[in-house]
Design a protein around this motif. Sequence first.
Motif: not given
Length: 260
Positions: A158-169, A207-214, A240-244
């Motif tokens: 999940t966090f790798a997929s989000i980080a790859l977005i940051m990597n792309a920009i 907000a914590t309910d929709i945070l991936p780390l939460g 899974l939602a954040y990951c996909v």
Amino acid sequence: MSRLYLPPALSLRFVPVWRRNFLVWRKLAIASVVGNIAEPMITLIAFGYGLGSLLQNIEGMPYIEFLASGSIAMSVMMAASFEALYSAFSRMHVQKSWESLLNSPLALYDIVWAEMLWAASKALISGLAILLVLFMLGIGLHPTTLLVPPVLFLVGMTFASIALIMNAIARGYDFFTYYFTLVLTPMIFLSGVYYPARQLPGWLQAATDILPLGAAVQLVRPLLLGRLPDGAGEHMLVLLAYCVAGFFVARVLTRRSLLR
């Protein structure tokens, strides 16, 4: 519709890319693992025993157990993020490894998929090392702990997929400082790692309910403490939602970045 926006046809072609990253990492494996577990272990000992001596318990458990069960999820998040940011950026822009790979029978989504799985694998290795230390401290010695590694791997993806977005920009390494400071650090304090999220104001608790780390903490903590988590399905869906979504967006933005 452009092929760029169609679901990728995933295959096993990512395996050689994953293996290449593994073989490079293996040369510095011990130093890498020690580096990834040093900070969480220092935090665990300093706060767990130091602050823990001032607290009777939190949510019916010793503070060190509360902290340990949150810290392992946080550590996997950080390890996956570092790998998918700094290391992936180096392979993409500095070493030009991705451009070389694209001259082989590989599609871009094979490379992004491999980077995502490798970052999750490396984060899992760090998580397992921390888990062994927790066992030596007498924490997590329950049958339900067997379910922790698969959850940690999903957290890493999940966090790798989000980080790859940051990597792309990103245009340079300095950009990642903003991501760690403005995204990951606030998330740590909002996700119940150091204290119960119910101590926060109501609007922040929502907000914590929709945070991936939460979601990760809500899954890992009960398992390490010997019980099944409440609302496990909902927390898994959040991850899974954040990951996909992260993988899809990272693939699109990476393509655009390479075409610049």
